[in-house]
Scaffold this motif. Structure first.
Motif, PDB file in Angstrom:
ATOM      1  N   UNK A 142       0.852  -1.177   0.000  1.00 23.31           N
ATOM      2  CA  UNK A 142       0.000   0.000   0.000  1.00 23.31           C
ATOM      3  C   UNK A 142       0.895   1.236   0.000  1.00 23.31           C
ATOM      4  N   UNK A 143       0.553   2.238   0.774  1.00 25.08           N
ATOM      5  CA  UNK A 143       1.317   3.483   0.844  1.00 25.08           C
ATOM      6  C   UNK A 143       0.796   4.282   2.032  1.00 25.08           C
ATOM      7  N   UNK A 144       1.681   5.083   2.642  1.00 22.59           N
ATOM      8  CA  UNK A 144       1.177   5.981   3.682  1.00 22.59           C
ATOM      9  C   UNK A 144       0.174   6.968   3.086  1.00 22.59           C
ATOM     10  N   UNK A 145       0.142   7.058   1.767  1.00 27.19           N
ATOM     11  CA  UNK A 145      -0.835   7.922   1.104  1.00 27.19           C
ATOM     12  C   UNK A 145      -2.271   7.493   1.363  1.00 27.19           C
ATOM     13  N   UNK A 146      -2.473   6.284   1.858  1.00 25.58           N
ATOM     14  CA  UNK A 146      -3.842   5.841   2.132  1.00 25.58           C
ATOM     15  C   UNK A 146      -4.508   6.728   3.181  1.00 25.58           C
ATOM     16  N   UNK A 147      -3.718   7.500   3.909  1.00 20.08           N
ATOM     17  CA  UNK A 147      -4.255   8.423   4.908  1.00 20.08           C
ATOM     18  C   UNK A 147      -4.856   9.668   4.278  1.00 20.08           C
ATOM     19  N   UNK A 148      -4.573   9.883   2.982  1.00 25.34           N
ATOM     20  CA  UNK A 148      -5.134  11.019   2.261  1.00 25.34           C
ATOM     21  C   UNK A 148      -4.074  11.931   1.688  1.00 25.34           C
ATOM     22  N   UNK A 149      -4.267  12.342   0.434  1.00 29.16           N
ATOM     23  CA  UNK A 149      -3.374  13.302  -0.216  1.00 29.16           C
ATOM     24  C   UNK A 149      -4.168  14.119  -1.221  1.00 29.16           C
ATOM     25  N   UNK A 150      -3.703  15.323  -1.468  1.00 25.20           N
ATOM     26  CA  UNK A 150      -4.354  16.191  -2.440  1.00 25.20           C
ATOM     27  C   UNK A 150      -4.216  15.649  -3.857  1.00 25.20           C
ATOM     28  N   UNK A 151      -5.272  15.761  -4.618  1.00 25.80           N
ATOM     29  CA  UNK A 151      -5.266  15.484  -6.054  1.00 25.80           C
ATOM     30  C   UNK A 151      -4.914  14.037  -6.406  1.00 25.80           C
ATOM     31  N   UNK A 152      -5.182  13.110  -5.467  1.00 21.19           N
ATOM     32  CA  UNK A 152      -4.847  11.709  -5.714  1.00 21.19           C
ATOM     33  C   UNK A 152      -5.982  10.793  -5.225  1.00 21.19           C
ATOM     34  N   UNK A 153      -7.216  11.192  -5.457  1.00 19.13           N
ATOM     35  CA  UNK A 153      -8.354  10.442  -4.937  1.00 19.13           C
ATOM     36  C   UNK A 153      -8.349   9.000  -5.431  1.00 19.13           C
ATOM     37  N   UNK A 154      -7.943   8.794  -6.677  1.00 21.26           N
ATOM     38  CA  UNK A 154      -7.921   7.429  -7.223  1.00 21.26           C
ATOM     39  C   UNK A 154      -6.859   6.570  -6.535  1.00 21.26           C
TER      40      UNK A 154
END
Length: 249
Positions: A142-154
């Motif tokens: 996965x990625x720590x991005x699963x917590x939320x990031x701008x402009x990466x909803x997909x």
């Protein structure tokens, strides 16, 4: 420490470069028989040849993890060549960023298909082999991005979805001594990341928020893969391990 990987068959998707290639070489170094899986046969054969040149055993396979037909075909090839699979690392991933107001159906579908449906297809095809031998390790990246990031909803949605997939598969497969876990890397110094035009900004933000003030290297992620794939990790399942230098935001 003997990780118990010698002679095991390890399937690694997205293994033609970056973290996946490092994983393929490292697992081969532990004596595993490695399946190098990516979309281009020429590049996977190059990685497989590098493993063989160092005395390891490997096969290269090409196909899209986003295609259930491709996955079924590739797993048939693996079964014919090696007979079974002991370790599956769902590493293949892509991104295609845009603000939600501008994100197209194609951008959403392409990222979710590779990053979430791909691991599902691979696990569905390979789990019967693990069940039959009453042993297996599935590791989702996965990625720590699963917590939320701008402009990466997909991308964020797909990487968050992997956590739910991991926990569900862990429940289903645990009675067969098959563990299923997730690794969530932070920013990792790969050729693809360094070539991003916003790399300097990404690095500055990561360094400000990490407790360990250096860039993560592919080996940092692969070391976690090796631990979760090892014979000694049989009581760890349904879990999430961050490899992000302490960064969660």
């Amino acid at each position: 420490m003997d990780l118990g990987l010698a002679g095991q068959v390890a399937v690694i998707t997205g293994a033609a470069g970056g973290i996946g290639k490092t994983a393929a070489l490292s697992f081969a170094g532990e004596g595993a028989r490695v399946v190098v899986w990516d979309q281009d046969m020429q590049t996977v054969e190059q990685v497989a040849a590098e493993i063989k040149d160092h005395g390891g055993e490997a096969m290269g396979v090409a196909g899209s993890v986003a295609s259930s037909a491709d996955v079924a075909r590739v797993v048939d090839q693996i079964r014919a060549h090696f007979g079974t699979v002991h370790v599956l690392i769902n590493n293949a991933a892509i991104n295609d960023d845009a603000p939600v107001t501008a994100m197209t159906d194609a951008q959403w579908d392409r990222v979710v298909d590779v990053n979430l449906k791909g691991p599902f297809y691979c696990a569905r095809a390979i789990a019967p082999l693990m069940i039959a031998q009453n042993y297996g390790r599935i590791i989702n990246i996965s990625s720590r991005s699963h917590l939320g990031e701008l402009n990466r909803a997909n991308y964020v949605s797909a990487k968050a979805g992997l956590l739910g997939l991991t926990r569900s598969l862990a429940m289903e497969l645990g009675p067969h001594q098959v563990t299923v876990n997730t690794i969530a890397p932070g920013m990792v110094s790969t050729e693809r990341v360094r070539s991003n035009p916003n790399y300097a900004d990404f690095l500055e933000r990561a360094m400000a928020r990490q407790h360990i003030k250096r860039e993560a290297q592919p080996d940092d992620i692969v070391n976690a893969m090796l631990m979760l794939a090892s014979a000694t990790s049989g009581f760890i399942t349904g879990d999430l391990i961050y490899v992000s230098g302490g960064r969660l935001t």
